[in-house]
Scaffold this motif. Structure first.
Motif, mmCIF file in Angstrom:
data_model
loop_
_atom_site.group_PDB
_atom_site.id
_atom_site.type_symbol
_atom_site.label_atom_id
_atom_site.label_comp_id
_atom_site.label_asym_id
_atom_site.label_seq_id
_atom_site.Cartn_x
_atom_site.Cartn_y
_atom_site.Cartn_z
ATOM 1 N N PRO A 20 0.809 -1.212 0.000
ATOM 2 C CA PRO A 20 0.000 0.000 0.000
ATOM 3 C C PRO A 20 0.849 1.271 0.000
ATOM 4 O O PRO A 20 0.335 2.352 -0.192
ATOM 5 N N GLY A 21 2.155 1.138 0.212
ATOM 6 C CA GLY A 21 3.041 2.298 0.255
ATOM 7 C C GLY A 21 3.474 2.733 -1.131
ATOM 8 O O GLY A 21 2.853 2.429 -2.153
ATOM 9 N N LYS A 22 4.592 3.432 -1.184
ATOM 10 C CA LYS A 22 5.109 3.950 -2.453
ATOM 11 C C LYS A 22 5.773 2.871 -3.289
ATOM 12 O O LYS A 22 5.907 3.011 -4.495
ATOM 13 N N ARG A 23 6.209 1.802 -2.634
ATOM 14 C CA ARG A 23 6.865 0.728 -3.376
ATOM 15 C C ARG A 23 5.829 -0.059 -4.176
ATOM 16 O O ARG A 23 4.674 -0.118 -3.838
ATOM 17 N N GLY A 24 6.278 -0.723 -5.205
ATOM 18 C CA GLY A 24 5.400 -1.604 -5.971
ATOM 19 C C GLY A 24 5.199 -2.890 -5.205
ATOM 20 O O GLY A 24 5.970 -3.222 -4.314
ATOM 21 N N GLY A 25 4.192 -3.640 -5.559
ATOM 22 C CA GLY A 25 3.889 -4.877 -4.869
ATOM 23 C C GLY A 25 5.002 -5.898 -4.957
ATOM 24 O O GLY A 25 5.190 -6.718 -4.085
ATOM 25 N N SER A 26 5.812 -5.840 -6.041
ATOM 26 C CA SER A 26 6.882 -6.810 -6.189
ATOM 27 C C SER A 26 8.047 -6.508 -5.257
ATOM 28 O O SER A 26 8.950 -7.320 -5.111
ATOM 29 N N ASP A 27 8.078 -5.336 -4.633
ATOM 30 C CA ASP A 27 9.158 -4.977 -3.716
ATOM 31 C C ASP A 27 8.968 -5.592 -2.339
ATOM 32 O O ASP A 27 9.839 -5.458 -1.492
ATOM 33 N N LEU A 28 7.833 -6.226 -2.103
ATOM 34 C CA LEU A 28 7.597 -6.817 -0.788
ATOM 35 C C LEU A 28 8.582 -7.955 -0.579
ATOM 36 O O LEU A 28 8.721 -8.831 -1.426
ATOM 37 N N PRO A 29 9.296 -7.942 0.538
ATOM 38 C CA PRO A 29 10.235 -9.037 0.779
ATOM 39 C C PRO A 29 9.482 -10.332 1.043
ATOM 40 O O PRO A 29 8.388 -10.324 1.583
ATOM 41 N N ASP A 30 10.064 -11.423 0.653
ATOM 42 C CA ASP A 30 9.448 -12.725 0.862
ATOM 43 C C ASP A 30 10.053 -13.361 2.099
ATOM 44 O O ASP A 30 11.097 -13.985 2.051
ATOM 45 N N PHE A 31 9.406 -13.139 3.243
ATOM 46 C CA PHE A 31 9.852 -13.738 4.479
ATOM 47 C C PHE A 31 9.042 -14.993 4.699
ATOM 48 O O PHE A 31 7.914 -15.102 4.281
ATOM 49 N N GLY A 32 9.575 -15.904 5.394
ATOM 50 C CA GLY A 32 8.837 -17.119 5.707
ATOM 51 C C GLY A 32 9.215 -18.243 4.772
ATOM 52 O O GLY A 32 9.939 -18.072 3.799
ATOM 53 N N ILE A 33 8.704 -19.392 5.099
ATOM 54 C CA ILE A 33 9.014 -20.594 4.349
ATOM 55 C C ILE A 33 7.806 -20.932 3.499
ATOM 56 O O ILE A 33 6.680 -20.958 3.984
ATOM 57 N N GLU A 34 8.054 -21.186 2.252
ATOM 58 C CA GLU A 34 6.955 -21.542 1.362
ATOM 59 C C GLU A 34 6.719 -23.045 1.431
ATOM 60 O O GLU A 34 7.622 -23.840 1.180
ATOM 61 N N ALA A 35 5.512 -23.425 1.804
ATOM 62 C CA ALA A 35 5.163 -24.841 1.870
ATOM 63 C C ALA A 35 4.869 -25.338 0.463
ATOM 64 O O ALA A 35 4.498 -24.573 -0.419
ATOM 65 N N VAL A 36 5.037 -26.619 0.265
ATOM 66 C CA VAL A 36 4.854 -27.195 -1.061
ATOM 67 C C VAL A 36 3.741 -28.234 -1.037
ATOM 68 O O VAL A 36 3.267 -28.645 0.010
ATOM 69 N N GLY A 37 3.367 -28.670 -2.219
ATOM 70 C CA GLY A 37 2.368 -29.719 -2.366
ATOM 71 C C GLY A 37 0.957 -29.176 -2.378
ATOM 72 O O GLY A 37 0.695 -28.056 -1.957
#
Length: 165
Positions: A20-37
């Motif tokens: 929602p800020g001045k940065r684009g949505g793609s600038d959001l850092p990806d924290f956390g672990i992505e689950a699979v399956g």
């Protein structure tokens, strides 16, 4: 005691909403672990619970839930199936709202307590799964980037063919 303040959204919902800020949505850092399956539906669940998971899976964005989420989805779906059964019992003709206990005391029918307990559980688990109206209203899927008129002229698709030589 739990953490104060509103419960945080699921990371994937934040990513879909963008920044929602001045940065684009793609600038959001990806924290956390992505689950699979992919989510699976356990065979031992009641058919109403299995149908509930199917509806949830088909209603939410792809890849929002992973295989490990199957367990909490199963708990939510089972609570929904029990809630449905309690609702049918209460809706039946001749339902006694007040019953007499073994000791002779008047008390509310146990189905009312079951209905209330399952509704509370559904609200709690639904919030954790992102299944509340606010989460759906705030959900914004990323817009597809329009193709450039220079895409594919020279080189691979998606590159304008211009180089920095």
């Amino acid at each position: 005691m739990g953490a104060r303040g509103p419960r945080k959204k699921l990371p994937e919902l934040n990513r879909l909403d963008g920044s929602p800020g001045k940065r684009g949505g793609s600038d959001l850092p990806d924290f956390g672990i992505e689950a699979v399956g992919d989510v699976f539906i356990p065979d031992h669940l009641h058919e109403d619970a299995q149908g509930c998971i199917e509806v949830i899976r088909g209603s939410m964005p792809p890849k929002l839930y992973a295989k490990v989420d199957s367990f909490i989805l199963s708990a939510f779906a089972t609570a929904w199936a029990v809630h449905k059964q309690a609702t049918h019992e209460i809706s039946a003709p001749g339902f006694d709202w007040i019953v007499t206990s073994e000791r002779g005391n008047q008390q509310p029918n146990p189905w009312l307590r079951i209905l209330d307990k399952q509704a509370t559980l559904l609200a709690s688990l639904g919030d954790r799964l992102g299944l509340n109206p606010r989460a759906r209203a705030d959900l914004k899927l990323p817009a597809e980037k329009p193709a450039s008129k220079f895409d594919g002229l020279i080189g691979l698709p998606g590159s304008s063919g211009l180089s920095k030589h």
